[in-house]
Design a protein around this motif. Structure first.
Motif, short mmCIF file in Angstrom:
data_model
loop_
_atom_site.label_atom_id
_atom_site.label_comp_id
_atom_site.label_asym_id
_atom_site.label_seq_id
_atom_site.Cartn_x
_atom_site.Cartn_y
_atom_site.Cartn_z
N ALA B 241 0.84 -1.21 0.00
CA ALA B 241 0.00 0.00 0.00
C ALA B 241 0.88 1.25 0.00
O ALA B 241 0.60 2.22 -0.71
CB ALA B 241 -0.92 -0.02 1.21
N LEU B 242 1.93 1.21 0.78
CA LEU B 242 2.83 2.36 0.84
C LEU B 242 3.49 2.60 -0.52
O LEU B 242 3.57 3.73 -1.00
CB LEU B 242 3.88 2.10 1.93
N SER B 243 3.93 1.51 -1.13
CA SER B 243 4.56 1.63 -2.46
C SER B 243 3.57 2.22 -3.47
O SER B 243 3.93 3.10 -4.26
CB SER B 243 5.03 0.26 -2.96
N TYR B 244 2.34 1.72 -3.44
CA TYR B 244 1.33 2.25 -4.37
C TYR B 244 1.06 3.72 -4.08
O TYR B 244 0.83 4.52 -5.00
CB TYR B 244 0.03 1.45 -4.27
N PRO B 374 0.75 6.05 9.54
CA PRO B 374 -0.45 5.33 9.11
C PRO B 374 -0.99 4.46 10.25
O PRO B 374 -0.23 4.08 11.14
CB PRO B 374 0.03 4.47 7.95
N GLN B 375 -2.27 4.13 10.19
CA GLN B 375 -2.86 3.38 11.30
C GLN B 375 -3.27 1.96 10.95
O GLN B 375 -3.69 1.21 11.82
CB GLN B 375 -4.06 4.15 11.86
N SER B 376 -3.17 1.61 9.70
CA SER B 376 -3.49 0.22 9.32
C SER B 376 -2.75 -0.06 8.02
O SER B 376 -2.27 0.86 7.37
CB SER B 376 -5.00 0.04 9.12
N PRO B 377 -2.67 -1.35 7.62
CA PRO B 377 -1.94 -1.64 6.38
C PRO B 377 -2.42 -0.82 5.19
O PRO B 377 -1.61 -0.18 4.51
CB PRO B 377 -2.17 -3.15 6.19
N SER B 378 -3.73 -0.79 4.95
CA SER B 378 -4.19 -0.09 3.76
C SER B 378 -4.05 1.42 3.90
O SER B 378 -3.90 2.14 2.91
CB SER B 378 -5.64 -0.46 3.44
N ASP B 379 -4.05 1.90 5.12
CA ASP B 379 -3.90 3.34 5.36
C ASP B 379 -2.52 3.83 4.94
O ASP B 379 -2.31 5.04 4.77
CB ASP B 379 -4.16 3.64 6.84
N CYS B 380 -1.57 2.92 4.78
CA CYS B 380 -0.23 3.32 4.32
C CYS B 380 -0.32 4.02 2.97
O CYS B 380 0.50 4.87 2.64
CB CYS B 380 0.70 2.11 4.24
N PHE B 381 -1.32 3.66 2.17
CA PHE B 381 -1.50 4.30 0.86
C PHE B 381 -1.81 5.78 1.04
O PHE B 381 -1.14 6.65 0.48
CB PHE B 381 -2.64 3.59 0.11
#
Ligand SMILES: Cc1ncc(C[n+]2csc(CCOP(=O)(O)OP(=O)(O)O)c2C)c(N)n1
Ligand code: SF4
Ligand SMILES: [Mg+2]
Lengths: 355, 613
Positions: B241-244, B374-381
């Motif tokens: 997610a962070l990479s995206y 970020p607060q969750s894996p998908s929130d890294c985006f």
């Protein structure tokens, strides 16, 4: 010579925009007061660079000087181009990001012997092996100037300085040997006091595709005055300076009476021209793929400057990191098409939930 | 044989085995099946730092926990309901977490005298009655797998290695998972080794069929899909997610992304991921060390790229000087710290939140840097996009604090519509300005112009020496340094007006206690808060995304409650900042075990504070 390395259009400067305005040295001077000590060798180098750059005919805004920290690293402030005075030892790293992302720039690194070989040694060797388009000017005064005179990694053994009152213990680096060992594709040495020679080396370096390392012997008249005097003294300099020219027999000495011949173990020895058959005299081949010849030349240095080569030791072609990086990007676009963000986000296993 | 079908609302499965048993892959596939079925889910991979610790030993145990449900869930779960133990070491390392009555599937083939001795079992726990309080399914998984693959032209070793697919097939049957995804995956993964591919597929199907026919399992479970907002979904880990998010920041700003990085767990996967996306013009540069990595990123930023560097805590330590240079030269730069347990090499594969003070203060001089977590894996985006927005708008390095748990954990992600993503305006300085001043600031944002090489007429020099306000020339003037120090600080402080105020969740409106967290603890805290509320307690919850500057209303929020509890996976770093800035005596709850908090544990902590009111 430069055509040889530039003929296929992949040369270092082929993508840097040219100007049709005539430039002079003055165009490259800034309004900033130059703050080196009076008599410092850095002045001569600055003047040589400023009067050389107009020759390249590049747009001033497409030239960039990046430096580390040290007296020498103040250089960018005095150049009316883009400039970045960074942190100690890291200029090659910072310049790598710039050069890798901007093929339209001519990127120069200015560094000192402490900056490049002590704290920044790692970045220097990796820039050289990558062959990224950087022209690195290493001002070697064999001392730490800015911090007021400690010995440096190029100081001769036994040097008495503030930090080594009983003499320094560590063996110095020979920057030319180091650069050749680090897979450098362009390795040269010149000297602050010989503007003509300095500019001829810069000319070749500027055109070189990849990393060019130019060691410039520079006098620090405050903390290491006269470090290179034998190479400057009109009485002796011609006797001890070996001027390397590609394709020419290596002959030197005031009367051209000395020459180099191969000796055992791949090294060179100095001989009297009169004593040898001309066929035994080594012909300089900076373009030879094997770096051993250039390395052997670099080993002729001695603390007493009995015979010191200057000029281009090595100049070979190898694709630069930045052009190969660009090629991969181009290949990715050609092969898969330009990036589509929506498609990327929705790649992999997806499922739809209907409202 | 028809089986009884029992409905469940949620299940937590832990797959545990030797590092060489493929537990991460098994967990990952089960997760994908579960995601595509439409359950909400959350995962927790847990693996050793060693690539191949000695087989069958405790240090070599690798596990993958997955929590899935018919409703929205927030954490990978405190304790598993089902434990799959592929060998004695996996049993020993994990059995303590399985509550009484939990389902335990063990691979009896691996319970040999030698393997038992390796982990100090004097007798076989499967036979000596010590597992009596669990529902034990003792199955010879390896020999059943080998038995199912006798017709295949593969070695015995390869046949044995397929046992994880047998286990996956069995579990997939047990929980009614769709299998197409896994079959397609195996076809892709082993496309070049057709024999191995067919064997793995056969093992997977054998596991499924075994479930259907055996008497060992009389019940099959069903967990209905969760009700989630409409849209297209995928499962995503924090690092992807962070990479995206970084790719998206490049697209939405029109800036080419330049990543300078040096491999380090748990950040390396961002380097791996971004290096796949060259068609977006993303340049990835694996540097000789962390200093070179950030240096190259900063050099690229100077040249007009979106410079990014990714690392973990030890790498931040090396990058500090260059972050300071970026503060001084006021260039956009993203510094991503995927935190792991420290100090020093610490626990490379385990999570922690202990780099907050390092990124906040770990530089010489006054060197303020915005910090986002970020607060969750998908929130890294979203966090990556927000970090890029601030970096570019304010010409500043920004630190993004992820961590090992977010990086490797995963959850379903509703894929956003690209047009709905924020745009980022690089607002480069225009060529040909007379008397250009590189440090003349925008009066509103205090940001300086970004004049990139190649822009005619704006040639200028920057560096780490103090600059005169406006002109940017070197200045040793005492008052100028005071002015510049305050201006750099004011620029960062001013970002507080450009970020969302902190929102507090307090449905009853009667809470007197606030629980405040940041970063990866969000899920655990929110799950704990649900427990407290469902037991009748009143508790307010807020979570910080911006740690520097804090949201403008934070002080007022803190003062609105009698007590403020701050759980952190460190020794109280946010607590220290809050106390220092707001003089509020917050109550810390701090554990550093390399793992996320358990919801039950936090619920107890919160309840205790409420009860002490
Ligand atoms: C991280 C760091 N360490 C030390 C210094 C102090 N320092 C500045 S320049 C320098 C050495 C300079 O020597 P050299 O590179 O030979 O440059 P010269 O001044 O001789 O041109 C040192 C040690 C610094 N600026 N930063
Ligand atoms: S200290 Fe030496 S190197 Fe530095 S400016 Fe003075 S003379 Fe030049
Ligand atoms: Mg020096």
């Amino acid at each position: 010579m430069s055509e040889l390395h530039n003929g296929n259009g992949h040369g270092a400067l082929s993508l840097v925009p040219k100007t049709d305005v005539r430039q002079t040295a003055k165009d490259f001077k800034t309004d900033q007061e130059v703050r080196w000590c009076p008599g410092c060798g850095d002045y001569a180098i600055l003047a040589a660079v400023q009067s050389f750059l107009p020759e390249l005919g590049l747009r001033r805004e497409n030239i960039c000087f990046v430096s580390g920290i040290g007296c020498s690293s103040r250089f960018p402030y005095y150049m009316n181009t883009y400039g970045f005075h960074s942190i100690h030892g890291r200029a090659p790293a910072i310049a790598t990001g710039l050069a890798a992302s901007r093929p339209d720039l001519s990127v120069w690194v200015v560094t000192g012997d402490g900056d490049a070989l002590s704290i920044g040694g790692n970045h220097l060797i990796h820039a050289l092996r990558r062959n990224i388009n950087l022209k690195i000017l290493l001002f070697n005064n064999r001392i730490y100037g800015l911090t007021k005179g400690q010995y440096s990694p190029t100081s001769e053994v036994g040097k008495i300085t503030k930090s080594t009152p009983m003499g320094s213990l560590d063996a110095p680096f020979n920057p030319i040997s180091l650069a050749i060992g680090a897979e450098g594709t362009f390795v040269a040495r010149t000297i602050d006091s010989d503007r003509k020679h300095l500019q001829s080396v810069l000319r070749a370096a500027a055109q070189h595709n990849g990393t060019a390392l130019v060691e410039i012997y520079q006098n620090c008249n405050i903390f290491n005055d006269g470090a290179f005097d034998p190479l400057k003294d009109p009485e002796v300099r011609d006797d001890v300076t070996i001027r390397l020219e590609h394709g020419q027999p290596i002959v030197f000495g005031a009367d051209g009476g000395k020459a180099l011949r191969r000796s055992g173990f791949g090294a060179f020895e100095v001989v009297n021209v009169a004593d040898v058959d001309p066929s035994e005299i080594v012909v300089h081949d900076a373009h030879h793929p094997d770096p051993s010849l250039a390395f052997a030349l670099s080993r002729l240095d001695s603390p007493a400057f009995e015979h010191t080569p200057i000029g281009i030791f090595r100049q070979v072609e190898r694709p630069s990191y930045d052009e190969q990086m660009r090629a991969q990007l181009d290949e990715a676009v050609t092969g898969q098409g330009p990036g589509d963000l929506a498609a990327l986000l929705a790649s992999g296993d997806t499922w739809r939930i209907d409202g | 044989m028809t089986k009884q079908v029992q409905q469940l609302d949620r299940v937590i499965i832990r797959f545990a085995g030797d590092s060489g048993d493929g537990m991460q892959l098994t967990g990952d596939r089960f997760t994908q099946e579960t995601a595509s079925f439409g359950n909400d889910l959350s995962t927790l991979p847990n693996f050793p730092a060693e690539i191949r610790a000695p087989a069958g030993t405790l240090p070599g145990v690798s596990s993958f926990q997955l929590h899935f449900a018919d409703h929205d869930i927030l954490t990978p779960g405190d304790a598993p309901n089902v434990l799959v133990a592929m060998n004695p070491a996996a049993l020993k390392a994990n059995i303590g977490d399985l509550p009484r009555g939990g389902d335990l599937i063990v691979n009896t083939d691996e319970f040999t005298k030698r393997n038992l001795a390796k982990v100090g079992y004097a007798t076989n726990p499967v036979e000596d009655g010590s597992l009596a309080e669990y529902r034990v399914h003792a199955l010879p998984l390896t020999s059943m797998t080998v038995g199912a693959l006798t017709d295949f032209d593969i070695s015995k070793k390869d046949a044995e290695r397929a046992k994880n697919m047998f286990a996956l097939g069995l579990l997939s049957w047990l929980y009614h998972r769709p299998t197409e995804g896994t079959l397609a995956f195996l076809e892709r993964k082993f496309a070049r080794k057709p024999d191995i591919m067919k064997a793995n597929i056969a093992a997977f199907q054998a596991g499924w069929n075994y479930g259907e026919t055996t008497e060992a399992f009389s019940v099959q479970y069903e967990i209905k899909p969760a009700v989630q907002p409409a849209g297209l979904y995928r499962n995503i880990t924090g690092n992807v997610a962070l990479s995206y998010g970084l790719v998206a920041a490049g697209v939405r700003s029109g800036l080419p992304v330049f990543l300078g990085s040096y491999p380090i767990t748990p950040a390396s996967d961002i380097l791996h991921e971004l290096s796949k996306h060259k068609r977006f013009g993303v340049r990835t540069f694996q540097a000789e060390d962390e200093i070179a990595a950030i240096g190259a990123a900063l050099g690229a930023s100077f040249g007009g790229s979106l410079g990014v560097t990714t690392t973990s805590g030890p790498g931040i330590a090396l990058k500090s000087e260059t972050i300071g240079l970026a503060v001084s030269t006021e260039l956009p730069l993203l510094v991503i710290d995927v935190q792991r347990a420290g100090p020093s090499t610490g626990l490379p594969t385990k999570t922690e939140q202990a780099d907050l003070l390092q990124v906040m203060y770990g530089r010489n001089g006054e060197a303020p840097v915005p910090i986002i977590a970020p607060q969750s894996p998908s929130d890294c985006f979203d966090a990556a996009l927000e970090a890029a927005r601030i970096a570019v708008k304010y010409r500043t390095p920004v630190v993004l604090l992820s961590d090992g748990y977010l990086a490797n954990g995963s959850e379903p992600w509703r894929i956003p519509d690209v047009d709905s993503l924020p745009t980022i305006d690089p607002d480069f300085a225009a060529p040909g300005q007379e008397g250009f001043q590189p440090f003349k600031r925008d009066p509103e944002t205090l940001a300086r112009p970004w004049a990139v090489p190649g822009t005619a007429g704006l040639e200028h020099r920057i560096g780490g020496l103090e600059k005169a306000d406006g002109s940017g020339n070197i200045s040793y003037d005492p008052t100028n340094h005071d002015t510049m120090t305050r201006l750099r600080q004011a620029k960062i402080d001013g970002i507080a007006n450009d970020i969302a105020p902190l929102t507090v969740d307090d449905p009853s409106g009667q809470a007197r206690v606030l629980v405040l967290g940041w970063g990866c603890t969000y899920g655990s805290i929110a799950a704990a808060v649900r427990r407290v509320r469902s037991a009748g307690g009143h508790i307010a919850q807020a979570h910080l995304r911006h740690l520097n500057p804090f949201p403008a209303n934070l002080g007022q929020v803190l003062r609105s409650y009698d007590k403020v509890v701050v759980p952190e996976i460190n020794l109280g770093q946010l607590a220290l900042l809050l106390r220092g800035k707001y003089l509020v005596d917050v109550i810390g709850y701090n554990r550093m075990r390399g793992l996320p908090f358990k919801a039950e544990e936090l619920a107890g902590v919160i309840q205790d504070v409420i009860d002490s009111e």
